[in-house]
Write a protein that holds these residues in place. Structure first.
Motif, PDB file in Angstrom:
ATOM      1  N   ILE A 100       0.871  -1.176   0.000  1.00 25.49           N
ATOM      2  CA  ILE A 100       0.000   0.000   0.000  1.00 25.49           C
ATOM      3  C   ILE A 100       0.904   1.220   0.000  1.00 25.49           C
ATOM      4  N   SER A 101       0.806   2.020  -1.049  1.00 26.35           N
ATOM      5  CA  SER A 101       1.718   3.155  -1.202  1.00 26.35           C
ATOM      6  C   SER A 101       0.980   4.485  -1.117  1.00 26.35           C
ATOM      7  N   ASN A 102       1.735   5.543  -0.833  1.00 28.31           N
ATOM      8  CA  ASN A 102       1.227   6.926  -0.791  1.00 28.31           C
ATOM      9  C   ASN A 102       0.092   7.097   0.218  1.00 28.31           C
ATOM     10  N   ALA A 103       0.162   6.381   1.311  1.00 30.40           N
ATOM     11  CA  ALA A 103      -0.920   6.404   2.282  1.00 30.40           C
ATOM     12  C   ALA A 103      -0.641   7.364   3.427  1.00 30.40           C
ATOM     13  N   ARG A 104      -1.708   7.920   3.945  1.00 28.44           N
ATOM     14  CA  ARG A 104      -1.651   8.557   5.262  1.00 28.44           C
ATOM     15  C   ARG A 104      -1.891   7.430   6.250  1.00 28.44           C
ATOM     16  N   VAL A 105      -0.948   7.160   7.116  1.00 27.69           N
ATOM     17  CA  VAL A 105      -1.036   6.010   8.011  1.00 27.69           C
ATOM     18  C   VAL A 105      -1.237   6.480   9.450  1.00 27.69           C
TER      19      VAL A 105
ATOM     20  N   GLY B 277       2.469  10.068   3.698  1.00 24.04           N
ATOM     21  CA  GLY B 277       3.166   9.589   2.507  1.00 24.04           C
ATOM     22  C   GLY B 277       3.887   8.278   2.727  1.00 24.04           C
ATOM     23  N   ALA B 278       3.268   7.374   3.442  1.00 17.51           N
ATOM     24  CA  ALA B 278       3.952   6.151   3.849  1.00 17.51           C
ATOM     25  C   ALA B 278       3.675   4.993   2.901  1.00 17.51           C
TER      26      ALA B 278
ATOM     27  N   ILE C 142      -1.052  -1.060  -4.289  1.00 11.51           N
ATOM     28  CA  ILE C 142      -2.332  -0.384  -4.077  1.00 11.51           C
ATOM     29  C   ILE C 142      -2.040   1.079  -3.785  1.00 11.51           C
ATOM     30  N   ASP C 143      -2.455   1.946  -4.686  1.00  8.29           N
ATOM     31  CA  ASP C 143      -2.216   3.381  -4.517  1.00  8.29           C
ATOM     32  C   ASP C 143      -3.261   3.951  -3.563  1.00  8.29           C
ATOM     33  N   ALA C 144      -2.805   4.461  -2.419  1.00  7.43           N
ATOM     34  CA  ALA C 144      -3.712   4.962  -1.381  1.00  7.43           C
ATOM     35  C   ALA C 144      -3.673   6.481  -1.281  1.00  7.43           C
ATOM     36  N   THR C 145      -3.389   7.140  -2.382  1.00 10.43           N
ATOM     37  CA  THR C 145      -3.380   8.605  -2.381  1.00 10.43           C
ATOM     38  C   THR C 145      -4.752   9.134  -1.966  1.00 10.43           C
TER      39      THR C 145
ATOM     40  N   PRO D 146       8.072   6.070   5.182  1.00 12.01           N
ATOM     41  CA  PRO D 146       7.941   6.922   3.995  1.00 12.01           C
ATOM     42  C   PRO D 146       8.834   6.503   2.837  1.00 12.01           C
ATOM     43  N   LYS D 147       9.920   5.824   3.115  1.00 11.50           N
ATOM     44  CA  LYS D 147      10.835   5.410   2.050  1.00 11.50           C
ATOM     45  C   LYS D 147      11.157   3.932   2.227  1.00 11.50           C
ATOM     46  N   ILE D 148      10.288   3.117   1.682  1.00 11.35           N
ATOM     47  CA  ILE D 148      10.421   1.672   1.829  1.00 11.35           C
ATOM     48  C   ILE D 148      10.550   1.040   0.452  1.00 11.35           C
ATOM     49  N   ALA D 149      11.536   0.180   0.308  1.00 13.10           N
ATOM     50  CA  ALA D 149      11.686  -0.552  -0.944  1.00 13.10           C
ATOM     51  C   ALA D 149      10.559  -1.559  -1.067  1.00 13.10           C
ATOM     52  N   THR D 150       9.985  -1.663  -2.256  1.00 11.31           N
ATOM     53  CA  THR D 150       8.856  -2.566  -2.464  1.00 11.31           C
ATOM     54  C   THR D 150       9.286  -3.768  -3.294  1.00 11.31           C
TER      55      THR D 150
END
Length: 719
Positions: A45-50, A59-60, A85-88, A74-78
């Motif tokens: 799950i990317s670009n999420a407010r966590v 931006g996690a 899953i884009d969670a913008t 915020p800066k995790i290798a995938t």
């Protein structure tokens, strides 16, 4: 329309293996297989407010692998092969934890998960069901919330908890405490729940007995929660060493030192404020849930009726309770204290709900752990009520972040659920993704995008469709369900629709489209009728000689099966044919090898591969005669005296222009006999009426006030 078909045709042996097919229902039900169940997979799950259960990360990226959280930041290798899953614009949070529910049916767990509650903390349920469902959970059950349970509550004879309609053990003296707690732990209780509430017509255990139970539970390493109904009860419970209060006391404004007192004793408090808010607040009742477009599509018709019934009461309720206590001839010391407390409450304070809000804020400022709990299944719907509870505590004064913390990481810590409640590496991937920012607007928790339990995504669309289908079947009559092998690991499906009208002046017709597929050894699809509304609970239809229904179809062979408690997993089945023309089918109960005394359900459908069409109308046992009343069973409270010492059957409502209204029956009357038989069960009343034809006069014995009388009612035919 063809003439009535002779019952002789139904006495032949069933074809197509329908008996074996339906018997498989019970066998498969004991081996847990979930709709849409699949093994956990890896995804990102990317670009999420966590909201991680304690703080906000913007931006996690969250990496999930094999049902657990692998990385957060915020800066995790995938992983290159992972689903992204884009969670913008969305917020990801831990699955919610409801710290106070009652799991009377498995629907509570299913409904909870559908609304993002991944863990339920039960505060009183049938312990045998708890053991069974825990066994299912151990094998993997991704369509229901996980749970922990108090099992059987600890209460005194005639105490709160004994009124639920099934027997439970009770405690009398402090000397019984150790053995009593050992018995609860042996039944699987994860923690201990004590009832210390005078209630209305309930007794209460002594302070000494409560304290002894607390000591016994602590000696065995178990948390103890206490259900209380007043500040005095709350103080006494905490002084006895209780770890937490199952409710916020709000019988009067709190003393300033109450917060520091609870904090000093290292106790926690559960909220359970949404239902009291609906009853005593100023901004609507349970209909606010029913009318919410984000919640309504996931609610059963039976539950929406309950929710609508939770409506604001007038200030006079305070006077009624006080009056009742004042009329007690031999009040206990506890009841005397409650009487004095109620005397100090101004009715406007009770109605305004201000005491509860003030108490919550006082405890929060003092640093007392607050756990968000709903009391769901106690007159409301699990899951949906959690969102109302979050809204309630925020309106009372907590910040949205505090409310979310109290519904995730705080209960996880208190109840030692060390594998959940936060979004952190190594923890379960119990996750809730919502649109917007619930840390600013708590209402955003209702706008759900996705739910995961242990990394498996819950199929919310399929759940919504199943709710819609159950609601549609309910239109045909209370107790009707779509029923196929899909819920037991198969692939067969069924779709139902209900239309007005039908043969022989019927009020409605149910159309059944079955699609039987090979997915299990004996596939099937159709509809189930549960006499009590849900579940395989027995009813006494003895004296009823037959059942009848009208049917038409596409010329195929179908079957009807009757379940009984005495036969358990193996029903008796009878085949029938259905052509394009309506035909009436009348089958003696003897064809199902029963006299009707313990019927638990009836199935209508097919088991032959392929698609079939079937319409059913005017399904009834016996004559189907009716008097037009809604009956409410009131179970006895063991050990109590007066009107609550025996089971009663109350008329809840009388249909306008019905035989009951014409004869003079009224809402509130107690029915104690039909014909020559005494009754306490609404299903037995139905059976006794069905033994007589419409137009026949039946004597109904009632109690109105203190007076017994006989009312003769002329039966009508229910369409």
């Amino acid at each position: 329309m063809r003439a009535r078909r002779s019952c002789n045709q139904f006495l032949r042996s069933a074809s197509g293996g329908l008996i074996l097919t339906i018997a498989v229902i019970f066998i498969l039900a004991s081996a847990r297989v979930s709709v849409g169940q699949k093994s956990a997979s890896s995804f990102v799950i990317s670009n999420a407010r966590v909201f991680d259960g304690e703080k906000i990360i913007t931006g996690a990226t969250v990496v999930v692998s094999d049902g657990k959280i692998a990385a957060v930041g915020p800066k995790i290798a995938t992983p290159s092969d992972a689903q992204i899953i884009d969670a913008t614009g969305y917020t990801l949070m831990p699955g919610l934890i409801d710290s106070h529910v009652h799991i009377w049916t498995r629907d509570v767990l299913a409904s909870a998960l559908a609304f993002g509650v991944t863990t339920e903390l039960d505060m009183f349920m049938r312990w045998r069901q708890a053991m069974h469902w825990k066994e299912q959970e151990s094998k993997g059950a991704f369509d229901v919330a996980d749970f922990r349970t108090a099992g059987t509550c600890v209460t005194s004879p005639a105490g709160h908890g004994t009124e639920e309609g099934f027997p439970i053990p009770t405690i009398n003296t402090p000397e019984e405490a150790a053995a009593f707690v050992d018995a609860r732990i042996a039944e699987g209780s994860d923690y201990i729940k004590i009832m210390y509430d005078f209630g209305d017509n309930y007794s209460v255990m002594s302070r000494e007995t409560m304290a002894a139970v607390v000591r016994a539970a602590h000696k065995r390493g178990k948390l103890v929660l206490v259900h209380i109904g007043s500040y005095e009860g709350a103080i006494e419970a905490i002084e006895a060493g209780a770890d937490g209060l199952a409710h916020l006391p709000h019988d009067r404004p709190p003393a300033k030192e109450f917060g520091t007192f609870v904090k000093a004793h290292h106790a926690f408090v559960e909220t359970t404020l949404a239902i009291p808010r609906f009853l005593f607040g100023n901004d609507g009742g349970g209909d606010t849930i029913v009318d919410d477009p984000l919640l309504a599509p996931y609610l059963l018709t039976s539950d929406t009726g309950l929710l609508k019934g939770i409506a604001p009461v007038k200030a006079q309720v305070h006077g009624m309770i006080l009056h009742h206590i004042q009329q007690l001839r031999n009040p206990t010391p506890f009841e005397i204290r409650e009487r004095e407390s109620l005397k100090g409450i101004a009715p406007d304070q009770y109605e305004a709900f201000s005491n509860a809000e003030e108490t919550l804020c006082l405890l929060d400022r003092a640093g007392v752990p607050i756990l968000v709990g709903t009391d769901a299944a106690n007159g409301a719907t699990a899951g949906a009520l959690m969102h109302a509870e979050l809204d309630t505590v925020v309106k009372a004064g907590l910040s949205p972040v505090e409310a979310l913390t109290d519904a995730t990481s705080v209960p996880a810590k208190i109840f030692s659920l060390n594998d959940r409640g936060r979004i952190a590496p190594g923890l379960r991937a119990d996750l809730l993704l919502v649109r917007g920012d619930p840390t600013v607007d708590i209402g955003a928790t209702k706008d759900i995008v996705a739910i995961w339990k242990q990394g498996v995504r819950f199929d919310r669309d399929a759940f919504r469709e199943s709710i819609a289908q159950r609601n549609e079947a309910w239109r045909f009559g209370r107790g009707w369900w779509p029923w196929s092998d899909l819920r037991f690991g198969g692939n067969s499906k069924v779709h139902v629709s209900v239309t007005e009208g039908g043969p022989d002046h019927a009020s409605g017709t149910m159309s059944i489209e079955g699609n039987v597929k090979s997915g299990i050894a004996e596939p099937f699809a159709g509809v189930m009728y549960f006499p009590v509304g849900w579940g395989f609970s027995p009813v006494n239809y003895s004296g009823v000689k037959d059942l009848s229904f009208w049917a038409r179809g596409n010329g195929g062979s179908y079957g009807i099966s009757i379940f009984t408690q005495s036969r358990g997993r193996v029903p008796a089945s009878v085949p029938f044919g259905a052509s394009k023309e309506w035909e009436q089918h009348t089958i003696p109960l003897s064809a199902f090898r029963t006299d009707g005394h313990d019927i638990t359900g009836a199935f209508i459908g097919g088991d032959r591969m392929g698609i079939y069409q079937l319409e059913v109308s005017r399904f009834r046992f016996g004559s189907g005669a009716s008097i037009g009343v809604d009956l409410i069973p009131m179970p006895a409270i063991p050990g109590s005296k007066g009107k609550f010492s025996a089971s009663r059957l109350i008329i809840g409502s009388v249909t306008k222009e019905s035989p009951a209204e014409v004869a003079g029956l009224k809402t509130g009357d107690t029915i104690i006999g039909v014909g020559n038989e005494k009754v306490t069960d609404p299903e037995r009343v139905k059976a006794l009426l069905w033994q007589s034809a419409p137009g026949h006069m039946v004597p109904i014995e009632i109690v109105r006030g203190e007076r017994h009388q006989i009312v003769n009612v002329t039966l009508s035919e229910h369409p």
